[in-house]
Design an enzyme around this catalytic site. Structure first.
Site, PDB file in Angstrom:
ATOM      1  N   GLY A 100       0.844  -1.279  -0.047  1.00 15.44           N
ATOM      2  CA  GLY A 100      -0.012  -0.060   0.039  1.00 15.44           C
ATOM      3  C   GLY A 100       0.664   1.392   0.025  1.00 15.44           C
ATOM      4  O   GLY A 100       2.048   1.219  -0.220  1.00 15.44           O
ATOM      5  N   ASN A 101       0.213   2.384   0.503  1.00 15.02           N
ATOM      6  CA  ASN A 101       0.941   3.551   0.262  1.00 15.02           C
ATOM      7  C   ASN A 101       0.317   4.525   1.420  1.00 15.02           C
ATOM      8  O   ASN A 101      -0.697   4.276   1.848  1.00 15.02           O
ATOM      9  CB  ASN A 101       0.855   4.323  -1.173  1.00 15.02           C
ATOM     10  CG  ASN A 101      -0.162   4.900  -1.646  1.00 15.02           C
ATOM     11  OD1 ASN A 101      -1.110   5.454  -0.851  1.00 15.02           O
ATOM     12  ND2 ASN A 101      -0.724   4.284  -2.580  1.00 15.02           N
TER      13      ASN A 101
END
Ligand code: CTP
Length: 416
Positions: A219-220
């Protein structure tokens, strides 16, 4: 656009009136502020003056440098009586926060300061957003006063339930969220008069998550704040807004439609479906550039491994693909997080490569702006001159991005 006269009374929630002023300004409304003397113990006039661009008044005995005009109006030649002129020019008078004391004064028609005098003189609609300790709110006297005011067609935006200013206190009395107060204001502003009425806006927000197995993902750190602020600001201007939200855990706006997605592929599908019917795309989501080639169905075990190799394959560049099928009338705004010097050069190349109208760039090497932060500092890159927006909260930045869209639209109309 409405001319909103905001009255601020004394109470801990007075500082929250600043958020309302920011939100309403970002929505394109023109504001003037009247404060009670006690409210200035909680928040200073300079903050309101800086955001509204107009002087703040407190007393009937001081002269109004703007002579009762709102920031969008010319200052008149004559010197009118300030409280009468201000309410005459206002489309709506909102008192937020409204203290128990001010509510009691309004109920009995007292006019012992500029704010209550203006309220008594107002022929425009009056909205109250009460905020106080829950015992004070529940007190029979306050409830009777509020009831009386409602019967006089004064609108009341009820306080919310939650933790209150004094320690360990919980109950009803918290000032309603600025979005709820602005929504009450905008119900009064006649439809068809807001600048973005009829415009359809699609926003993507948050960060996608690409599964590795049933419990893990790549993810980020995108929180979705910038995208949600853009959606709020566009809705406040009257637009019909849809947000494609990738893993965003933030409060939602009553006038905005949300479609929740998790992965880049889901975001792509939702965006392809929604894009043809939008006039403006604000692509603020951080979309993964790569996804796991073969996500495991169950939970991967360590199995004594000392190394783990994950194969990633590229995702679709959603924005670039949408740009290929755009119509001339549609406008596309991209968002790029660049790191350190040279970012603007890269952004200009990205603008051209992806076929965008505007690209909003922020420098994520600065920890105080960007991803999880409430504030941002960006540069808007376009085919013309760059526009740098100094550090401000994301709602204010959102308003300026929408202003840049307006300017580009006007420029195109001129040259068409
Ligand atoms: N974007 C997209 N689809 C992707 C990746 C990015 O639509 N798979 C969009 C983002 O929402 C953003 C814009 O493209 O509006 C810029 O994203 P960015 O990641 O900075 O661009 P990239 O072309 O992926 O460049 P980089 O190599 O710097 O990551």
């Amino acid at each position: 656009m409405a001319r909103i006269l905001l009255g601020v009374t004394g109470g801990i929630a007075a500082y929250k009136a600043l958020d309302l002023v920011r939100l309403a300004s970002a929505a394109g409304h023109s504001l003037r502020v009247i404060q009670t003397v006690n409210s200035q113990r909680f928040v200073g006039a300079a903050s309101f003056a800086a955001i509204t661009g107009g002087p703040v008044l407190t007393s009937e005995w001081e002269r109004d440098p703007a002579r009762g005009a709102f920031p969008d109006q010319p200052t008149p030649e004559h010197d009118p009586i300030s409280h009468l002129e201000l309410v005459r020019n206002a489309d709506v008078f909102v008192i937020a926060p409204a203290s128990a004391n001010t509510i009691a004064k309004l109920a009995s028609g007292l006019a012992d300061n500029l704010l209550t005098s203006a309220a008594l003189a107002a022929s425009c609609p009056l909205i109250l957003a009460p905020a106080m300790n829950h015992q004070m709110w529940q007190n029979g006297a306050t409830q009777a006063n509020v009831e009386l005011l409602r019967r006089r067609s004064i609108r009341v935006v009820d306080p919310e339930v939650g933790s209150l200013a004094s320690r360990n206190e919980w109950g009803s009395g918290r000032l309603a969220r600025p979005e709820a107060i602005l929504a009450a204001i905008e119900q009064i502003v006649p439809a068809g008069q807001r600048p973005w009425d009829g415009r359809r806006v699609l926003v993507t927000a948050g960060g996608t998550r690409e599964p590795i197995d049933a419990v893990r993902f790549v993810g980020n750190r995108s929180s979705g704040r910038m995208g949600f602020a853009l959606a709020e600001a566009a809705a406040a201007r009257g637009a019909d807004v849809t947000v494609i939200a990738a893993n965003v855990d933030l409060p939602r706006h009553a006038q905005v439609a949300y479609l929740d997605v998790k992965t880049a592929a889901e975001l792509e599908q939702a965006a392809r479906e929604q894009f043809p019917s939008c006039d403006l795309l604000l692509m603020a989501a951080a979309v993964a550039d790569f996804t796991a080639a073969e996500p495991a169905a169950g939970k991967l075990k360590k199995d004594g491994r000392t190394e783990f190799e994950l194969t990633l394959t590229p995702t679709t560049d959603v924005l670039a693909e949408l740009a290929k099928v755009r119509t001339e009338a549609q406008m596309l705004v991209g968002f790029a997080a660049e790191h350190g010097p040279g970012g603007l050069e890269l952004a200009r190349a990205k603008l051209a490569a992806k076929g965008l109208d505007l690209l909003v760039v922020n420098d994520v090497s600065d920890a105080e702006i960007g991803f999880e932060s409430r504030s941002n500092e960006v540069t808007i890159v376009s085919a013309g001159a760059d526009r740098h927006l100094p550090r401000a909260d994301k709602l204010a930045i959102a308003g300026e991005i929408l202003d840049a869209v307006d300017e580009l639209t006007a420029e195109r109309a001129r040259t068409a």
